[in-house]
Write a protein that holds these residues in place. Structure first.
Motif, mmCIF file in Angstrom:
data_model
loop_
_atom_site.group_PDB
_atom_site.id
_atom_site.type_symbol
_atom_site.label_atom_id
_atom_site.label_comp_id
_atom_site.label_asym_id
_atom_site.label_seq_id
_atom_site.Cartn_x
_atom_site.Cartn_y
_atom_site.Cartn_z
ATOM 1 N N LEU A 30 -10.376 -16.521 -29.268
ATOM 2 C CA LEU A 30 -10.213 -15.113 -28.729
ATOM 3 C C LEU A 30 -8.787 -14.644 -28.745
ATOM 4 N N MET A 31 -7.747 -15.534 -28.766
ATOM 5 C CA MET A 31 -6.400 -15.430 -28.616
ATOM 6 C C MET A 31 -5.705 -15.218 -30.057
ATOM 7 N N PRO A 32 -4.920 -14.242 -30.133
ATOM 8 C CA PRO A 32 -3.888 -14.170 -31.218
ATOM 9 C C PRO A 32 -3.122 -15.574 -31.338
ATOM 10 N N GLU A 33 -2.444 -15.786 -32.532
ATOM 11 C CA GLU A 33 -1.811 -16.972 -32.924
ATOM 12 C C GLU A 33 -0.577 -17.270 -31.817
ATOM 13 N N GLN A 34 -0.270 -18.570 -31.679
ATOM 14 C CA GLN A 34 0.684 -18.905 -30.608
ATOM 15 C C GLN A 34 2.163 -18.905 -31.187
ATOM 16 N N ALA A 35 3.178 -18.326 -30.858
ATOM 17 C CA ALA A 35 4.100 -18.080 -31.641
ATOM 18 C C ALA A 35 5.624 -18.618 -30.524
ATOM 19 N N SER A 36 5.210 -19.052 -29.360
ATOM 20 C CA SER A 36 5.983 -19.311 -28.352
ATOM 21 C C SER A 36 5.775 -20.643 -27.596
ATOM 22 N N GLU A 37 6.646 -21.327 -26.918
ATOM 23 C CA GLU A 37 6.279 -22.642 -26.319
ATOM 24 C C GLU A 37 5.468 -22.050 -25.035
ATOM 25 N N GLN A 38 5.844 -20.953 -24.403
ATOM 26 C CA GLN A 38 5.352 -20.367 -23.224
ATOM 27 C C GLN A 38 3.613 -20.323 -23.569
ATOM 28 N N HIS A 218 8.488 1.443 -18.918
ATOM 29 C CA HIS A 218 7.667 0.775 -20.009
ATOM 30 C C HIS A 218 7.439 -0.966 -19.875
ATOM 31 N N SER A 219 6.764 -1.389 -20.614
ATOM 32 C CA SER A 219 6.612 -2.803 -20.527
ATOM 33 C C SER A 219 6.758 -3.366 -21.913
ATOM 34 N N PHE A 220 7.475 -4.638 -21.856
ATOM 35 C CA PHE A 220 7.833 -5.295 -23.034
ATOM 36 C C PHE A 220 6.771 -6.264 -23.119
ATOM 37 N N TRP A 221 5.880 -6.381 -24.172
ATOM 38 C CA TRP A 221 4.711 -7.362 -24.367
ATOM 39 C C TRP A 221 4.882 -7.619 -25.914
ATOM 40 N N VAL A 222 4.738 -9.233 -26.044
ATOM 41 C CA VAL A 222 4.378 -9.764 -27.286
ATOM 42 C C VAL A 222 3.334 -10.587 -27.232
ATOM 43 N N PRO A 223 2.243 -9.965 -27.621
ATOM 44 C CA PRO A 223 0.753 -10.807 -27.688
ATOM 45 C C PRO A 223 1.030 -12.301 -28.094
ATOM 46 N N GLN A 224 1.869 -12.384 -29.171
ATOM 47 C CA GLN A 224 1.711 -13.698 -29.409
ATOM 48 C C GLN A 224 2.748 -14.816 -28.849
ATOM 49 N N PHE A 225 3.482 -14.246 -28.029
ATOM 50 C CA PHE A 225 4.328 -14.924 -27.146
ATOM 51 C C PHE A 225 3.647 -14.926 -25.581
ATOM 52 N N ARG A 226 2.529 -14.068 -25.465
ATOM 53 C CA ARG A 226 1.671 -14.166 -24.119
ATOM 54 C C ARG A 226 2.796 -13.715 -23.074
ATOM 55 N N LEU A 227 3.864 -12.988 -23.344
ATOM 56 C CA LEU A 227 4.598 -12.730 -22.295
ATOM 57 C C LEU A 227 4.883 -11.247 -22.088
ATOM 58 N N LYS A 228 4.774 -10.623 -20.958
ATOM 59 C CA LYS A 228 4.903 -9.370 -20.564
ATOM 60 C C LYS A 228 5.964 -9.139 -19.519
ATOM 61 N N MET B 451 -13.898 -5.024 -25.422
ATOM 62 C CA MET B 451 -12.733 -4.530 -24.848
ATOM 63 C C MET B 451 -11.978 -5.862 -24.375
ATOM 64 N N HIS B 452 -12.797 -6.992 -24.131
ATOM 65 C CA HIS B 452 -12.009 -8.159 -23.455
ATOM 66 C C HIS B 452 -11.349 -8.824 -24.698
ATOM 67 N N GLN B 453 -12.209 -8.860 -25.754
ATOM 68 C CA GLN B 453 -11.415 -9.330 -27.160
ATOM 69 C C GLN B 453 -10.225 -8.565 -27.577
ATOM 70 N N LEU B 454 -10.354 -7.215 -27.557
ATOM 71 C CA LEU B 454 -9.400 -6.131 -27.904
ATOM 72 C C LEU B 454 -7.943 -6.681 -27.088
ATOM 73 N N GLY B 455 -8.118 -6.651 -25.745
ATOM 74 C CA GLY B 455 -6.864 -6.955 -24.778
ATOM 75 C C GLY B 455 -6.458 -8.170 -25.313
ATOM 76 N N LEU B 456 -7.149 -9.211 -25.262
ATOM 77 C CA LEU B 456 -6.709 -10.576 -25.401
ATOM 78 C C LEU B 456 -5.884 -10.448 -26.876
ATOM 79 N N GLN B 457 -6.343 -9.836 -27.749
ATOM 80 C CA GLN B 457 -5.960 -9.934 -29.215
ATOM 81 C C GLN B 457 -4.360 -9.032 -29.286
ATOM 82 N N GLY B 458 -4.178 -8.012 -28.351
ATOM 83 C CA GLY B 458 -3.043 -7.356 -28.309
ATOM 84 C C GLY B 458 -3.188 -5.935 -28.128
#
Lengths: 326, 552
Positions: A30-38, A218-228, B451-458
């Protein structure tokens, strides 16, 4: 014919549910690729929650389905079910087990939160001049109360992520100031006077982002870093991360900031150290140092501030034109 | 006060009282458009009005899903999209779920369930309904000024700089709705406390009334804080104050605390009465006593108490210090325990029963199935570390629609199918009800699961334009929302047609044990000729009537 004893069924179902949950926790994709140690730490937390969640989901939905089929009203049967009003040991059991599970989860999530720097944000000075005049050598409980002294009063508090406890005093390898504005991110590198619309970082470096907002939240988010982390007018916030995979990743604004909130996107480019140095040197050479010194960015309108850089930054000129029309 | 004190003297209540002469025999249709003080009329006024707003809010959702079928902003203007997302949330919360569950079911059922002739303060009750009408008109009227566009959370500075007139109208509407909620809550607390039939002990009270008690306490404690926060915001917008303006020493995060101190408990305002409905519907149609009466009753109070101390989990990425993020992680996770107790108890109630699959029970079981999922995703969101990734994404949108649509709206449907015969004196059509359930169940999962997957994906929430990689899943959601839109048609046809043409309902068509089924369908104006006397507990199924009360 004799029936299979109920404990055997329970055991079989229990083993099957456990195996299925463990498998799904590793393979949910379900998660996008991991690009940070966090991201590695946060994903481990998520995966373990997926395991627990899947097991509970299967058991509960299974019980509901079983009830629906097994205990449906049979044709012509107008009688009531048995008058069972409760079972104290059973109720104690299903109160205690979730309690233990959530406390365990809470402790684990606290551990992850500590490791990604959640309990020691902002121990490194943010702005020149306004240092945080607090003793940094306090251990964990002191550290907690110190930050809790009154964030709503203390002007210098920094919110967000810092370094983990064990090296909380280590300065970051690279500091970048991030400014959110309708509808763009501006990245300023204090060393070298680089201003860019995209974030460039070297792989493996301990990067600290000092985040602020010009107009609205605003909110700074990089999904691949999992940080916001929110960029909040009047507040200092920070994120600290170590990118561990080269590539281009989206930077997304996650807090509603107006009509074009959805288009407030740019990217972070994780370079190899050599590429980063090359980019850095090239940008330092390009930057007309006089111009940035001449006028403090805060005194400029958004349009004035942006226009000299719009081309290099990859920011759409139309967007800036739109901004000035408003 | 006299009405509140009346039932304390049992002798008075035992005497058969005829309705005062100025009351008509039966309310006429036009009585429902007046300042009527009968709790049943007010309950139906709430239900019908809020259902109309549900349709309006639903149309806004469909327009947004149409916009999101493609990544570009091509169907609605971005400002109108934001106005829709703001007012969709506002209408669904303040003008549909809260007034329908608390105002509608609460008003209609509480006096009937505890054997009272009306609420403690009937005129206050009517007033509480009628202030929601201008609130709704203000929300609709705000669209002439562009509509409020800063989300139902209305965080400053965005709410201060965007569409000022519409935003001010929005604030006034919410303050009016909040006033209604405070008046209603006060009324429920006094009614439940003082007006039970003398033979009804606390532990013989139907669980819906326990849920309403917890809900009312929560609303009474938290709503004033929202009113305060919004009033300050109104001043910032219109009168040049700077409570939330950092340039002049204000604090934007302060608003978030004031807002969420109410608005997280608001989540429980929307689900506790629904839990109450579940505790009534499930035992009746499973033909078994409720499992663990006390655990369910007290867990409502536990949710009410713990629910007051979890609000910062909406602010894990905001300007909050570490100790808050940790404290509120733990408190949030703890809410899962009393909620779990309820879910386990309902499954145990069904276990061994003889479940009758009518539309009311189908919606109740559907709620159970989806709330399990929504609850589990809620636990994941409670952990600060993971929330850093998914906060303000479609994962959150998916989660809260599972608990608010799969939870609250399914519960409202279960309640409507269950009590429609009591309210109207007519039975609903069962096959149409089942079609309605199947379409709603499929539509809900199609719309909100991806929607859950959409959110997890970014994919962040509240966006009119998005990265093209998310298009396929978004189209699935849009398709699901169309199914949901269609699912309303059989229900509307059923409810409207059956109101005048449905088969006559018996006084107690489900063979239920709570007091509202001891009067006529629909109930007479003062509820009973002679007030009922409790002979058995509210869930005394599976026992001979001669046996002692269920809860001794």
């Amino acid at each position: 014919m004799k029936q299979i004893p109920a404990p055997l069924w329970t055991l079989t179902i229990g083993v099957a549910v456990t195996l299925l949950s463990l498998w799904y926790g590793q393979n949910h994709g379900l998660m996008p690729e991991q690009a940070s140690e966090q991201a590695v730490l946060i994903d481990e937390l998520f995966d373990s929650m997926v395991v627990m969640g899947t097991a509970l989901f299967l058991v509960m939905e299974g019980a509901i389905l079983y009830c629906m089929i097994q205990f449906r009203q049979r044709k012509g049967d107008e009688t009531d079910g048995p008058a069972i009003e409760g079972n104290l040991p059973l109720e104690a059991f299903w109160t205690a087990i979730p309690t233990i599970l959530v406390i365990g989860l809470g402790l684990y999530s606290f551990q992850v939160f500590q490791e990604i720097g959640g309990i020691t944000p902002g121990h490194v000075a943010h702005d020149h001049g306004t240092m945080i005049a607090q003793a940094d050598d306090t251990p964990l409980p002191g550290g907690l109360s110190e930050s809790g002294k009154g964030p709503l009063i203390a002007e210098n508090s920094v919110f967000g992520l810092g370094a983990p406890l064990e090296n909380e005093d280590t300065a970051a390898d690279l500091q970048v100031n991030v400014t959110g504005m309708q509808y763009a991110w501006i990245f300023t590198y204090p060393e070298g006077n680089i201003i860019d619309g995209e974030l460039h970082v070297p792989i493996g470096a301990d990067v600290q982002l000092n985040i602020s907002a010009k107009d609205v939240i605003h909110s700074f988010w990089v999904p691949q870093f999992r940080l916001k982390q929110d960029a909040i007018p009047g507040k200092k916030t920070a994120l600290r991360f170590i990118a561990n995979k080269e590539g281009n990743y989206p930077v997304v604004c996650a807090e509603l900031c107006g009509g074009y909130h959805g288009s407030m996107r740019t990217q972070v480019i994780v370079h190899s150290p050599e590429d980063y140095q090359a980019w850095h040197d090239k940008r330092v050479a390009q930057t007309p140092a006089v111009e940035t010194i001449a006028k403090a960015p805060a005194d400029l309108s958004a349009e004035e501030y942006l226009s000299p850089y719009s081309q290099e930054m990859g920011v759409n000129r139309d967007l800036i034109a739109n901004l000035s029309l408003k | 006060m006299t009405q509140a004190e009346l039932p304390t003297s049992a002798e008075v209540m035992a005497i058969p009282t005829t309705p005062p002469p100025h009351h008509p025999e039966k309310w006429k249709w036009y009585d429902y458009f007046t300042f009527n003080i009968d709790h049943k009329v007010i309950g139906i006024q709430y239900l019908v009005t809020s259902f109309i707003f549900y349709l309006i809010g639903g149309l806004m959702a469909l327009a947004m899903r149409a916009e999101l079928a493609t990544p570009a902003s091509d169907f609605l203007s971005p400002d109108l999209y934001n106005a829709f997302l703001t007012n969709h949330g506002t209408i669904m919360i303040f003008l549909w779920i809260v007034p329908a569950s608390i105002g509608g079911f609460g008003n209609f059922l509480v006096p009937l369930m505890i054997g009272a002739r009306d609420m403690a303060f009937p005129k206050l009750n009517a007033l509480a309904f009628w202030v929601t009408v201008p609130a709704g008109m203000l929300i609709m009227g705000s669209f002439f000024f562009g509509g409020a566009q800063s989300g139902w959370t209305s965080y400053p500075p965005l709410s201060v700089v965007t569409a000022n007139t519409a935003q001010s109208m929005w604030i006034l509407a919410i303050v009016l709705a909040g006033t209604s909620s405070i008046l209603g809550s006060l009324n429920f607390i006094v009614t439940i406390w003082k007006m039970r039939v003398p033979s009804m002990a606390w532990d013989q009270m139907p669980l819906f009334c326990w849920a309403m008690m917890a809900t009312s306490i929560l609303a009474l404690v938290s709503t004033p804080v929202l009113a305060a926060g919004l009033t300050l915001l109104l001043f910032d917008i219109n009168f040049g104050t700077s409570f939330f303006d950092p340039a002049k020493g204000g604090d934007v995060v302060m608003y978030q605390h004031l807002f969420w101190f109410y608005s997280h408990p608001a989540v429980y305002l929307m689900i506790l009465p629904i839990f109450g409905i579940m505790s009534e519907v499930i035992p009746v149609h499973s033909r078994k006593p409720i499992f663990g009466y006390k655990a369910i009753a007290y867990s409502s109070l536990a949710i009410c108490l713990v629910g007051l101390f979890v609000w910062v989990h909406h602010m894990f990425t905001s300007g909050t210090p570490p100790w808050m993020r940790i404290f509120f992680t733990i408190s949030t996770l703890i809410v899962a325990v009393p909620t779990g107790v309820k879910i386990f108890s309902w499954v145990a109630t069904m276990w061994g029963g003889k479940i009758r699959y009518n539309s009311a029970m189908l919606f109740a079981v559907g709620l159970l199935a989806m709330f399990v999922f929504g609850g589990l995703s809620g636990v994941t969101l409670g952990t600060a570390a993971f929330d850093l990734h998914v906060h303000d994404t479609y994962y959150v949108v998916g989660h809260f629609h599972y608990v608010l649509f799969g939870g609250s709206v399914f519960g409202l449907y279960a309640g409507l199918y269950h009590w429609y015969p009591k309210m109207t004196g007519r039975m609903l059509n069962e096959p149409l009800g089942k079609v309605h359930f199947i379409l709603t169940f499929i539509g809900t999962n199609l719309t909100f699961l991806p929607m859950h997957q959409l959110g997890l994906q970014g994919m962040p929430r509240r966006v009119a334009m998005y990265d093209p990689q998310f298009q396929a899943l978004n189209q699935l959601c849009t398709f699901g929302s169309i199914v949901l839109g269609i699912s309303l048609l059989p229900f509307l046809a059923n409810a409207i047609w059956s109101w005048s043409r449905g088969p006559q309902a018996a006084d107690n068509p489900w063979d239920a044990k709570t007091l509202e089924w001891t009067t006529a369908s629909p109930p007479i104006i003062e509820n009973w000729e002679v007030l009922p006397v409790l002979t058995e507990g509210p869930y005394a199924y599976g026992e001979e009537p001669a046996e002692a009360s269920a809860n001794t």
